[in-house]
Design a protein around this motif. Structure first.
Motif, PDB file in Angstrom:
ATOM      1  N   THR A   1       0.831  -1.207   0.000  1.00  0.00           N
ATOM      2  CA  THR A   1       0.000   0.000   0.000  1.00  0.00           C
ATOM      3  C   THR A   1       0.867   1.260   0.000  1.00  0.00           C
ATOM      4  N   GLU A   2       1.893   1.266   0.849  1.00  0.00           N
ATOM      5  CA  GLU A   2       2.760   2.445   0.944  1.00  0.00           C
ATOM      6  C   GLU A   2       3.523   2.675  -0.357  1.00  0.00           C
ATOM      7  N   ALA A   3       3.988   1.585  -0.971  1.00  0.00           N
ATOM      8  CA  ALA A   3       4.721   1.720  -2.229  1.00  0.00           C
ATOM      9  C   ALA A   3       3.814   2.244  -3.336  1.00  0.00           C
ATOM     10  N   LEU A   4       2.607   1.711  -3.430  1.00  0.00           N
ATOM     11  CA  LEU A   4       1.666   2.165  -4.450  1.00  0.00           C
ATOM     12  C   LEU A   4       1.289   3.634  -4.239  1.00  0.00           C
ATOM     13  N   ASP A   5       1.090   4.022  -2.993  1.00  0.00           N
ATOM     14  CA  ASP A   5       0.747   5.418  -2.698  1.00  0.00           C
ATOM     15  C   ASP A   5       1.878   6.359  -3.111  1.00  0.00           C
ATOM     16  N   LEU A   6       3.110   5.993  -2.772  1.00  0.00           N
ATOM     17  CA  LEU A   6       4.252   6.836  -3.123  1.00  0.00           C
ATOM     18  C   LEU A   6       4.412   6.920  -4.641  1.00  0.00           C
TER      19      LEU A   6
ATOM     20  N   ALA B   1       3.355  -1.089 -13.198  1.00  0.00           N
ATOM     21  CA  ALA B   1       2.418  -1.511 -14.241  1.00  0.00           C
ATOM     22  C   ALA B   1       0.971  -1.447 -13.764  1.00  0.00           C
ATOM     23  N   ARG B   2       0.759  -1.613 -12.465  1.00  0.00           N
ATOM     24  CA  ARG B   2      -0.596  -1.519 -11.914  1.00  0.00           C
ATOM     25  C   ARG B   2      -1.125  -0.084 -11.962  1.00  0.00           C
ATOM     26  N   ILE B   3      -0.215   0.858 -12.056  1.00  0.00           N
ATOM     27  CA  ILE B   3      -0.597   2.272 -12.101  1.00  0.00           C
ATOM     28  C   ILE B   3      -0.591   2.804 -13.532  1.00  0.00           C
ATOM     29  N   ASP B   4       0.504   2.519 -14.264  1.00  0.00           N
ATOM     30  CA  ASP B   4       0.640   3.059 -15.624  1.00  0.00           C
ATOM     31  C   ASP B   4       1.615   2.178 -16.411  1.00  0.00           C
TER      32      ASP B   4
ATOM     33  N   TYR C   1      14.907 -12.647 -19.461  1.00  0.00           N
ATOM     34  CA  TYR C   1      13.989 -12.300 -18.365  1.00  0.00           C
ATOM     35  C   TYR C   1      13.329 -10.955 -18.637  1.00  0.00           C
ATOM     36  N   ARG C   2      14.115  -9.990 -19.115  1.00  0.00           N
ATOM     37  CA  ARG C   2      13.545  -8.689 -19.484  1.00  0.00           C
ATOM     38  C   ARG C   2      12.418  -8.874 -20.500  1.00  0.00           C
ATOM     39  N   ASN C   3      12.689  -9.638 -21.539  1.00  0.00           N
ATOM     40  CA  ASN C   3      11.695  -9.834 -22.592  1.00  0.00           C
ATOM     41  C   ASN C   3      10.430 -10.504 -22.041  1.00  0.00           C
ATOM     42  N   ALA C   4      10.631 -11.484 -21.148  1.00  0.00           N
ATOM     43  CA  ALA C   4       9.483 -12.191 -20.568  1.00  0.00           C
ATOM     44  C   ALA C   4       8.635 -11.261 -19.709  1.00  0.00           C
ATOM     45  N   LEU C   5       9.296 -10.402 -18.921  1.00  0.00           N
ATOM     46  CA  LEU C   5       8.547  -9.489 -18.054  1.00  0.00           C
ATOM     47  C   LEU C   5       7.830  -8.403 -18.859  1.00  0.00           C
ATOM     48  N   ILE C   6       8.447  -7.934 -19.924  1.00  0.00           N
ATOM     49  CA  ILE C   6       7.782  -6.948 -20.775  1.00  0.00           C
ATOM     50  C   ILE C   6       6.459  -7.506 -21.284  1.00  0.00           C
ATOM     51  N   THR C   7       6.495  -8.759 -21.730  1.00  0.00           N
ATOM     52  CA  THR C   7       5.290  -9.397 -22.243  1.00  0.00           C
ATOM     53  C   THR C   7       4.283  -9.656 -21.136  1.00  0.00           C
ATOM     54  N   ARG C   8       4.742 -10.206 -20.027  1.00  0.00           N
ATOM     55  CA  ARG C   8       3.840 -10.570 -18.938  1.00  0.00           C
ATOM     56  C   ARG C   8       3.146  -9.353 -18.326  1.00  0.00           C
ATOM     57  N   LEU C   9       3.912  -8.266 -18.108  1.00  0.00           N
ATOM     58  CA  LEU C   9       3.360  -7.076 -17.461  1.00  0.00           C
ATOM     59  C   LEU C   9       2.801  -6.077 -18.467  1.00  0.00           C
ATOM     60  N   ARG C  10       2.940  -6.386 -19.750  1.00  0.00           N
ATOM     61  CA  ARG C  10       2.437  -5.522 -20.830  1.00  0.00           C
ATOM     62  C   ARG C  10       3.000  -4.100 -20.730  1.00  0.00           C
ATOM     63  N   LEU C  11       4.304  -4.041 -20.528  1.00  0.00           N
ATOM     64  CA  LEU C  11       4.988  -2.755 -20.457  1.00  0.00           C
ATOM     65  C   LEU C  11       5.158  -2.215 -21.875  1.00  0.00           C
ATOM     66  N   SER C  12       4.733  -0.991 -22.107  1.00  0.00           N
ATOM     67  CA  SER C  12       4.690  -0.501 -23.485  1.00  0.00           C
ATOM     68  C   SER C  12       5.817   0.447 -23.860  1.00  0.00           C
ATOM     69  N   ASP C  13       6.656   0.833 -22.896  1.00  0.00           N
ATOM     70  CA  ASP C  13       7.718   1.800 -23.219  1.00  0.00           C
ATOM     71  C   ASP C  13       9.002   1.450 -22.470  1.00  0.00           C
TER      72      ASP C  13
END
Length: 226
Positions: free
Chosen positions: A10-15, A45-48, A68-80
């Protein structure tokens, strides 16, 4: 059904929400895609999912880290996700045979990490770091936000997270681990300067082992990038 969040989460998401809102279009996440990176990447990724993520490819990373980078980009749908690399001219001048890490690890990190990151951060006024109090004595007093050596704001949403907090988050979010973690690598950088840790050693003992070096230089005082 409402999602139940832990206090550190919660604290991390708020910050993160506050910091992203305070620097619209002018804040990025810098990630090594190392053993604990998925937690912070997932929080962001949960925020933006479109928040810029800067990844330093030094030219000496483990192939497993790239995968691992490539896998996480796909899994978390990171666009930039922006992969940045050292200046070839600098490498040709100072590290033509690729062995500078053995002679001068500080200069090697400067060429392959600090200088490229300085250039990549020019469009931004703030950036997000995954540093934690538990990683080293030099990080034990990290604040939620700090002013970096180049004058930019550094946001440290995981600063107070313990290893248990990290493991709990990975489990609750079903995040994949870095493939080298199961092979004894607790903190992962370049393959030339990273080793497996021994039982009882702190996680970062495998970084620059035997050199007395504890930081790559990104967080150390240096001239502002021109």
């Amino acid at each position: 059904m409402l999602e139940t969040l832990t206090k550190p989460e919660t604290e991390a998401l708020d910050l993160l929400r506050t910091s992203i809102a305070a620097h619209p279009g002018r804040i990025a996440l810098v990630s090594s895609f190392g053993t604990e990176s998925a937690a912070l990447l997932d929080l962001v990724a949960r925020i933006d999912r479109s928040l810029p993520v800067i990844f330093l490819d030094t030219g000496k990373l483990f192939p497993d880290t790239i995968a691992y980078r490539n896998a996480l980009i796909t899994r978390l749908r990171l666009s930039d996700v922006r992969t940045i690399r050292p200046d070839p001219a600098h490498l040709a001048s100072f590290d033509p045979n690729g062995t500078l890490f053995a002679r001068d690890p500080d200069l090697c990190c400067s060429l392959r990490k600090t200088m490229p990151l300085d250039d990549a951060l020019l469009p931004f006024e703030a950036w997000i770091s995954g540093r934690k109090h538990t990683q080293s004595d030099s990080r034990a007093t990290l604040q939620a936000t700090e002013t970096g050596p180049d004058g930019r704001i550094i946001v440290n949403p995981l600063r107070a997270w313990t290893q248990t907090d990290i493991e709990t988050y990975f489990t609750s979010r079903n995040l994949p681990h870095h493939p080298l973690q199961a092979d004894g690598f607790a903190s992962i950088g370049c393959h030339t300067c990273t080793r497996r840790i021994q039982p009882g050693e702190p996680p970062r003992a495998g970084r620059w082992s035997g050199t007395g070096k504890i930081e790559c230089g990104i967080f150390l005082t240096r001239p502002v990038a021109a």
